[in-house]
Design a protein around this motif. Structure first.
Motif, PDB file in Angstrom:
ATOM      1  N   THR A  63      19.783 -32.037  15.345  1.00  0.00           N
ATOM      2  CA  THR A  63      20.038 -30.626  15.077  1.00  0.00           C
ATOM      3  C   THR A  63      19.067 -30.109  14.012  1.00  0.00           C
ATOM      4  O   THR A  63      18.380 -30.889  13.344  1.00  0.00           O
ATOM      5  N   SER A  64      19.062 -28.795  13.859  1.00  0.00           N
ATOM      6  CA  SER A  64      18.186 -28.218  12.840  1.00  0.00           C
ATOM      7  C   SER A  64      18.671 -28.570  11.440  1.00  0.00           C
ATOM      8  O   SER A  64      17.903 -28.499  10.481  1.00  0.00           O
ATOM      9  N   GLY A  65      19.932 -28.969  11.293  1.00  0.00           N
ATOM     10  CA  GLY A  65      20.471 -29.401  10.002  1.00  0.00           C
ATOM     11  C   GLY A  65      20.221 -30.858   9.703  1.00  0.00           C
ATOM     12  O   GLY A  65      20.523 -31.346   8.620  1.00  0.00           O
ATOM     13  N   GLY A  66      19.697 -31.607  10.681  1.00  0.00           N
ATOM     14  CA  GLY A  66      19.353 -33.001  10.457  1.00  0.00           C
ATOM     15  C   GLY A  66      20.356 -34.001  11.008  1.00  0.00           C
ATOM     16  O   GLY A  66      20.169 -35.206  10.835  1.00  0.00           O
ATOM     17  N   LEU A  67      21.421 -33.545  11.653  1.00  0.00           N
ATOM     18  CA  LEU A  67      22.377 -34.468  12.255  1.00  0.00           C
ATOM     19  C   LEU A  67      21.790 -35.078  13.525  1.00  0.00           C
ATOM     20  O   LEU A  67      21.154 -34.387  14.302  1.00  0.00           O
ATOM     21  N   VAL A  68      22.031 -36.372  13.718  1.00  0.00           N
ATOM     22  CA  VAL A  68      21.576 -37.055  14.916  1.00  0.00           C
ATOM     23  C   VAL A  68      22.814 -37.572  15.625  1.00  0.00           C
ATOM     24  O   VAL A  68      23.671 -38.204  15.010  1.00  0.00           O
ATOM     25  N   GLY A  69      22.917 -37.293  16.918  1.00  0.00           N
ATOM     26  CA  GLY A  69      24.081 -37.738  17.657  1.00  0.00           C
ATOM     27  C   GLY A  69      23.815 -37.807  19.139  1.00  0.00           C
ATOM     28  O   GLY A  69      22.785 -37.362  19.634  1.00  0.00           O
ATOM     29  N   LYS A  70      24.785 -38.380  19.848  1.00  0.00           N
ATOM     30  CA  LYS A  70      24.674 -38.550  21.284  1.00  0.00           C
ATOM     31  C   LYS A  70      25.571 -37.517  21.964  1.00  0.00           C
ATOM     32  O   LYS A  70      26.747 -37.375  21.620  1.00  0.00           O
ATOM     33  N   ARG A  89      33.297 -36.104  16.619  1.00  0.00           N
ATOM     34  CA  ARG A  89      32.575 -35.244  17.557  1.00  0.00           C
ATOM     35  C   ARG A  89      32.395 -33.868  16.944  1.00  0.00           C
ATOM     36  O   ARG A  89      33.273 -33.353  16.254  1.00  0.00           O
ATOM     37  N   VAL A  90      31.248 -33.282  17.226  1.00  0.00           N
ATOM     38  CA  VAL A  90      30.881 -31.991  16.653  1.00  0.00           C
ATOM     39  C   VAL A  90      30.431 -31.084  17.788  1.00  0.00           C
ATOM     40  O   VAL A  90      29.717 -31.516  18.689  1.00  0.00           O
ATOM     41  N   ARG A  91      30.844 -29.818  17.734  1.00  0.00           N
ATOM     42  CA  ARG A  91      30.326 -28.818  18.669  1.00  0.00           C
ATOM     43  C   ARG A  91      29.192 -28.075  17.986  1.00  0.00           C
ATOM     44  O   ARG A  91      29.275 -27.717  16.817  1.00  0.00           O
ATOM     45  N   GLN A  92      28.151 -27.838  18.748  1.00  0.00           N
ATOM     46  CA  GLN A  92      26.947 -27.222  18.181  1.00  0.00           C
ATOM     47  C   GLN A  92      26.402 -26.209  19.186  1.00  0.00           C
ATOM     48  O   GLN A  92      26.459 -26.431  20.390  1.00  0.00           O
ATOM     49  N   MET A  93      25.873 -25.123  18.678  1.00  0.00           N
ATOM     50  CA  MET A  93      25.191 -24.162  19.536  1.00  0.00           C
ATOM     51  C   MET A  93      23.898 -24.806  20.036  1.00  0.00           C
ATOM     52  O   MET A  93      23.205 -25.490  19.281  1.00  0.00           O
ATOM     53  N   ARG A  94      23.562 -24.570  21.287  1.00  0.00           N
ATOM     54  CA  ARG A  94      22.364 -25.186  21.868  1.00  0.00           C
ATOM     55  C   ARG A  94      21.089 -24.772  21.130  1.00  0.00           C
ATOM     56  O   ARG A  94      20.175 -25.564  20.995  1.00  0.00           O
ATOM     57  N   GLN A  95      21.031 -23.529  20.692  1.00  0.00           N
ATOM     58  CA  GLN A  95      19.817 -23.041  20.035  1.00  0.00           C
ATOM     59  C   GLN A  95      19.546 -23.729  18.709  1.00  0.00           C
ATOM     60  O   GLN A  95      18.427 -23.686  18.204  1.00  0.00           O
ATOM     61  N   MET A  96      20.555 -24.395  18.133  1.00  0.00           N
ATOM     62  CA  MET A  96      20.375 -25.081  16.861  1.00  0.00           C
ATOM     63  C   MET A  96      19.894 -26.523  17.037  1.00  0.00           C
ATOM     64  O   MET A  96      19.770 -27.256  16.068  1.00  0.00           O
ATOM     65  N   ILE A  97      19.620 -26.928  18.272  1.00  0.00           N
ATOM     66  CA  ILE A  97      19.069 -28.254  18.532  1.00  0.00           C
ATOM     67  C   ILE A  97      17.563 -28.174  18.338  1.00  0.00           C
ATOM     68  O   ILE A  97      16.879 -27.340  18.933  1.00  0.00           O
ATOM     69  N   SER A  98      17.037 -29.058  17.487  1.00  0.00           N
ATOM     70  CA  SER A  98      15.595 -29.008  17.230  1.00  0.00           C
ATOM     71  C   SER A  98      14.823 -30.038  18.031  1.00  0.00           C
ATOM     72  O   SER A  98      13.617 -29.892  18.194  1.00  0.00           O
ATOM     73  N   GLY A  99      15.492 -31.057  18.537  1.00  0.00           N
ATOM     74  CA  GLY A  99      14.763 -32.042  19.322  1.00  0.00           C
ATOM     75  C   GLY A  99      15.682 -32.966  20.083  1.00  0.00           C
ATOM     76  O   GLY A  99      16.850 -33.125  19.750  1.00  0.00           O
ATOM     77  N   VAL A 100      15.138 -33.568  21.139  1.00  0.00           N
ATOM     78  CA  VAL A 100      15.851 -34.566  21.931  1.00  0.00           C
ATOM     79  C   VAL A 100      15.061 -35.856  21.805  1.00  0.00           C
ATOM     80  O   VAL A 100      13.876 -35.903  22.135  1.00  0.00           O
ATOM     81  N   ARG A 101      15.710 -36.902  21.291  1.00  0.00           N
ATOM     82  CA  ARG A 101      15.009 -38.166  21.074  1.00  0.00           C
ATOM     83  C   ARG A 101      14.912 -39.011  22.332  1.00  0.00           C
ATOM     84  O   ARG A 101      13.859 -39.466  22.696  1.00  0.00           O
ATOM     85  N   THR A 102      16.047 -39.255  22.988  1.00  0.00           N
ATOM     86  CA  THR A 102      16.031 -40.074  24.201  1.00  0.00           C
ATOM     87  C   THR A 102      16.819 -39.372  25.284  1.00  0.00           C
ATOM     88  O   THR A 102      17.801 -38.685  25.016  1.00  0.00           O
ATOM     89  N   LYS A 103      16.398 -39.587  26.500  1.00  0.00           N
ATOM     90  CA  LYS A 103      17.066 -38.971  27.635  1.00  0.00           C
ATOM     91  C   LYS A 103      18.232 -39.833  28.064  1.00  0.00           C
ATOM     92  O   LYS A 103      18.208 -41.045  27.957  1.00  0.00           O
ATOM     93  N   GLY A 104      19.265 -39.194  28.586  1.00  0.00           N
ATOM     94  CA  GLY A 104      20.473 -39.900  28.997  1.00  0.00           C
ATOM     95  C   GLY A 104      20.545 -40.087  30.493  1.00  0.00           C
ATOM     96  O   GLY A 104      19.548 -40.377  31.152  1.00  0.00           O
ATOM     97  N   GLU A 105      21.743 -39.904  31.034  1.00  0.00           N
ATOM     98  CA  GLU A 105      22.002 -40.106  32.448  1.00  0.00           C
ATOM     99  C   GLU A 105      21.196 -39.132  33.291  1.00  0.00           C
ATOM    100  O   GLU A 105      20.929 -38.016  32.881  1.00  0.00           O
ATOM    101  N   PRO A 106      20.856 -39.532  34.510  1.00  0.00           N
ATOM    102  CA  PRO A 106      20.163 -38.584  35.392  1.00  0.00           C
ATOM    103  C   PRO A 106      21.130 -37.500  35.856  1.00  0.00           C
ATOM    104  O   PRO A 106      22.345 -37.702  35.862  1.00  0.00           O
ATOM    105  N   ALA A 107      20.567 -36.386  36.236  1.00  0.00           N
ATOM    106  CA  ALA A 107      21.407 -35.299  36.731  1.00  0.00           C
ATOM    107  C   ALA A 107      21.988 -35.677  38.083  1.00  0.00           C
ATOM    108  O   ALA A 107      21.559 -36.646  38.711  1.00  0.00           O
ATOM    109  N   LYS A 108      22.969 -34.925  38.571  1.00  0.00           N
ATOM    110  CA  LYS A 108      23.635 -35.255  39.829  1.00  0.00           C
ATOM    111  C   LYS A 108      22.653 -35.323  40.990  1.00  0.00           C
ATOM    112  O   LYS A 108      22.741 -36.177  41.837  1.00  0.00           O
ATOM    113  N   GLY A 109      21.693 -34.425  41.039  1.00  0.00           N
ATOM    114  CA  GLY A 109      20.694 -34.430  42.118  1.00  0.00           C
ATOM    115  C   GLY A 109      19.776 -35.638  42.029  1.00  0.00           C
ATOM    116  O   GLY A 109      19.327 -36.173  43.035  1.00  0.00           O
TER     117      GLY A 109
END
Length: 118
Positions: A63-70, A89-109
């Motif tokens: 997050t832009s505040g420095g929290l790292v989570g899955k 668990r924390v709820r966060q607005m999407r716009q406050m995410i500053s980066g994605v470190r690792t990708k998770g599960e593939p999408a349904k398609g």
């Protein structure tokens, strides 16, 4: 008469040409600022919007505040829920995410594509 008509006409064309030459540096500065400042900023905003839009469950986010989570749950178009520690668990607005470190599960398609490839 103090000025002949030939001198008066020559002075008028010289003023137009000098006026055009005096505006040229301003136009040049605007073009340089567009390519050095505005265009890269627009690209950065577009990339961040794509990054935020493509967040899915299992991604590790910063997050832009420095929290790292899955990411545990994508709540809606504006919010995600992620786990920063066991049971926290924390709820966060999407716009406050500053980066994605690792990708998770593939999408349904993507799961269909991987199953057919195997």
């Amino acid at each position: 008469m103090l000025i002949t008509p030939a001198f008066a006409q020559a002075g008028a064309t010289g003023d137009t040409n000098s006026m055009l030459m005096s505006l040229l540096p301003f136009a040049l500065i605007f073009v340089i600022m567009y390519f050095l400042i505005l265009r890269p900023q627009q690209k950065k905003v577009r990339d961040h919007a794509d990054l935020v839009k493509n967040i899915r469950r299992g991604d590790t986010v910063v997050t832009s505040g420095g929290l790292v989570g899955k990411v545990t749950k994508v709540v809606d178009d504006d919010q995600i829920e992620f786990e920063i520690s066991d049971g926290v668990r924390v709820r966060q607005m999407r716009q406050m995410i500053s980066g994605v470190r690792t990708k998770g599960e593939p999408a349904k398609g993507d799961a269909k594509d991987e199953a057919s490839a195997s």
